[in-house]
Design an enzyme around this catalytic site. Sequence first.
Site, PDB file in Angstrom:
ATOM      1  N   ASP A   1       0.005 -23.685 -53.975  1.00 52.50           N
ATOM      2  CA  ASP A   1       0.509 -24.508 -52.924  1.00 52.50           C
ATOM      3  C   ASP A   1      -0.141 -25.743 -52.631  1.00 52.50           C
ATOM      4  OD1 ASP A   1       2.746 -23.026 -53.125  1.00 52.50           O
ATOM      5  OD2 ASP A   1       2.006 -21.908 -50.836  1.00 52.50           O
TER       6      ASP A   1
ATOM      7  N   ASP B   1      31.522 -49.473 -38.768  1.00 52.30           N
ATOM      8  CA  ASP B   1      32.011 -50.554 -37.611  1.00 52.30           C
ATOM      9  C   ASP B   1      32.429 -51.646 -38.373  1.00 52.30           C
ATOM     10  OD1 ASP B   1      33.293 -50.867 -35.366  1.00 52.30           O
ATOM     11  OD2 ASP B   1      30.957 -51.680 -34.421  1.00 52.30           O
TER      12      ASP B   1
ATOM     13  N   ASP C   1      31.447 -46.861 -30.446  1.00 49.50           N
ATOM     14  CA  ASP C   1      30.767 -46.109 -31.991  1.00 49.50           C
ATOM     15  C   ASP C   1      29.830 -44.890 -31.550  1.00 49.50           C
ATOM     16  OD1 ASP C   1      31.516 -47.705 -34.018  1.00 49.50           O
ATOM     17  OD2 ASP C   1      30.260 -48.900 -33.219  1.00 49.50           O
TER      18      ASP C   1
ATOM     19  N   ASN D   1       7.582 -13.541 -60.765  1.00 47.94           N
ATOM     20  CA  ASN D   1       5.855 -12.965 -60.456  1.00 47.94           C
ATOM     21  C   ASN D   1       6.265 -11.656 -59.697  1.00 47.94           C
ATOM     22  OD1 ASN D   1       4.297 -15.191 -61.299  1.00 47.94           O
ATOM     23  ND2 ASN D   1       4.074 -15.469 -59.935  1.00 47.94           N
TER      24      ASN D   1
ATOM     25  N   ASP E   1      27.735 -49.632 -33.666  1.00 50.24           N
ATOM     26  CA  ASP E   1      26.443 -50.297 -32.375  1.00 50.24           C
ATOM     27  C   ASP E   1      26.661 -50.480 -31.082  1.00 50.24           C
ATOM     28  OD1 ASP E   1      28.415 -52.680 -32.672  1.00 50.24           O
ATOM     29  OD2 ASP E   1      27.225 -53.967 -32.768  1.00 50.24           O
TER      30      ASP E   1
ATOM     31  N   ASN F   1      -1.644 -17.430 -54.921  1.00 59.05           N
ATOM     32  CA  ASN F   1      -0.837 -18.597 -53.570  1.00 59.05           C
ATOM     33  C   ASN F   1      -0.923 -19.541 -52.775  1.00 59.05           C
ATOM     34  OD1 ASN F   1       1.400 -16.722 -54.298  1.00 59.05           O
ATOM     35  ND2 ASN F   1       1.342 -15.402 -53.052  1.00 59.05           N
TER      36      ASN F   1
END
Length: 877
Positions: A716, A351, A623, A687, A619, A712
């Site tokens: 991780d 705007d 809008d 894998n 604003d 795993n």
Amino acid sequence: MKNNKRLNDRLRQEIEQALTEASRLEEKALFARYEATAEGFSTLQAEELLEDKGTNTIAQEAPRPWAVRLLLAFANSFNFVLMAVAAVSFVTEVWLVSPESRSWATVLIIVALILVSGLLQFFQEEKSDGAARRLKEMVSSNTSVLRDGRFQEIPMAQLVPGDVVSLSAGDMIPADLRVLTAKDLFISQAALTGESEPVEKFSEAPDQEHSFMEIPNIAFMGTNVISGAATALVAGTGDNTYFGTIAHSLAGQRAATSFEKGIADVSRVLLRLMLLMVPIILVVNGVTKKDWLGALLFAMSVAVGITPQLLPVIMTSTLAKGALAMSKHKTIVKNLPAIQTFGAMDVLCTDKTGTLTEDRIVLERYLDIHGNEDQRILRHAYLNSYFQTGLKNLIDLAIIERSNRQGAEQWRQEYTKEDEIPFDFNRRRMSVVLRDGTGKRQLITKGAVEEMLDICAFTEYQGEVTPLTLEHRERVLALSDSLNEQGLRVLAIAQKNHVSDVETFGVADESEMVLIGFVGFLDPPKESAKKALAALSEHGVRAIVLTGDNEKVARTVCRHLNMQVDRYLMGDDVAAMTDEALSASLDEVNLYAKLSPAQKSRVVRLLQQKGHTVGYMGDGINDAPALRQADIGISVDSAVDIAKESADIILLEKSLMVLEQGVLEGRQTFGNLVKYIKMAVSGNFGNMFSVLIASVALPFLPMLPIQILAQNLLYDFSQMAIPFDRMDPQYILHPRKWDARDIQRFMYCLGPVSSLMDILTFVVLYFVFGFNTPEKAVFFQTGWFMMGLLSQTLVVHQIRTAGLPFTQSRASAALTVSTFAVGILALVIPYTFIGTALDMHPVSFTFFPWLLALMLLYFALVQVVKNWYIRRYGNWI
């Protein structure tokens, strides 16, 4: 959803038609239409109508119970996979085995991961409320209504169609109204239309066609009275108001963002892979090993390995880190995924009023009739604005503010006010009559240029008064048009010294006047807007202005911001265009003016359909639909409540440079997420093929289920520092979007490299070290555990950058420490009690040179593939 939109569009059309018809009715017919009288309703009548018509409130979606919101926080594809794996693990490792063989490790670890990710998401989302639930806070709670023959204050919710209400300065318009009487009634419609100037409303029926929002005797719910007083008839309440249709447009599920679509795409890729490979691994191991329960446990462990278990946690923590970084720039992130979408944004629709501009009128020019700056013009404009007693609108305030810096106090001390001729809509001008210290009287008038020319017979330049000729008139209009083209709102200033000796003045006295010059006003762009838009453009983000204001002012603002505006479209043009025609215009049009809220949302939607990730910054109430439709809604702290509630991100400071920071932070966040996903899926994909090959070739399981799970989890854990990693500078130069095909392609290209290295490791363990019988399976499993975890962890440094690791690009200290720590653990664990608990056995140290050689070969192969991949596809991460 589409049906709801059609119904809402139909309701909006019906409301527009009903109010347009009401605006044309004479008072008697108007009251008859609403079965009302000028004396108002009695309390009993109003109560009956209230029961029949309903309360004057906006219907809102009922908020979901907290328990439902909590459950929804866990509803993502990865969590569903983990839940399934946890359920099968419970059955196979707890329920169907003897008490002494039970193992809760897999189940508890997976459940913990699900809980952490879901709770993080739930608590973050609880910080923001739904936009529709806050709509009614826009409207004042009480209003003055004519009941039982007198005006009295009642709750706004109790208004009914046909009520007569009283309005004064500062009041919020409580419903859609038809004005009955008005005195200097000026209403701000900026929140609905984007127009920065208040508009005057009148009681008379319009004598010409007007666009809906410009009907002069209709006042809209949610706007507010700037000045004056009025009485008005309630023509629509609650959902049957123009304001209510905006509320309906916000109801229902918000459009999925590019972030959400991307996660869903990645999830589908992994799920398809799992559904294809896990049954094959189960059957192969069941047939070859003759142990179907063990094969099932192994297959489920592989399923866990395929799934990036920590993606929900890493995703949430990465986004939360981005939100924290933005908070340091005085920016509130209400919706965590908006951080990533910030980085993916390639079009910013914005705007104008209050976002790109200061939302205040500034006196920019005061010129004589030849366009030269002349302080005498400012002085006359000031005297007119200061001494008038009617509405001091934004223009008058701008004149007074500018004049105060030029010694205005002395100017006003020289005069006393005799009379004034108030402004009205037909004349579009106002006058004051002043007397100076010598007793001389002077009439000073300001107003719209053409209306002022109609009352002027002379012009003045450098003290010389000459008749206003046709040539002068054309020159004056040309100068005015030139100023308009610069986006300035222009008023003409005239004066007359020969004033009749009367006490009361009228419109007839506004004649034979002397035109002396012009004043021009501008709603200035924010100081940071030009730099911010330039910075966004450098980073691949195109700006498009969608405004409810007129095109001349908007074009000037665009020029001030160095925005290219070779072509623009008006709201009427947009309304007449099909979606196909409007979509075709989007690539070349950067300015759309005089747009309705629905038209703004439509432009955003069509941009999204063309494949753009669209941000919207606004604003006002007008809008809100576009903010909700956009992939990322951005508003400012001074915005109306509904705009802030519809937005994902709120800027707390005036500088728009924070937009660049948000884009860069978003791309940093996105890059780190993609790193993890590409590392995880490529490594796990490789894998999986390694496991399939080993299952066929080996007389034993290549790794035990508990070892796969431990590997795993350690991997991780090493990735938990990814949110703190940094992206290469060249990566954040351009918008970044989710691309499931690229992730899948990456997986297919790099996964086989990982699988090839696993096969070479199998060959070394099987043939070189002789770990080729069930009795020596523990050594084989230990060796592959070490190689698999070490290679998968350290190759992170190659995958995280398109450059050479450690030389051209270095990981953050946190990621470097975590990966090398896990790499060391991969070598150490088999020689500790932890290795014993995981059914491992130490291998000979003679394996270490082979391990080093395999690692170096792996890194070399990955670099070769990386170089080829970048040449072939133009990107890496």
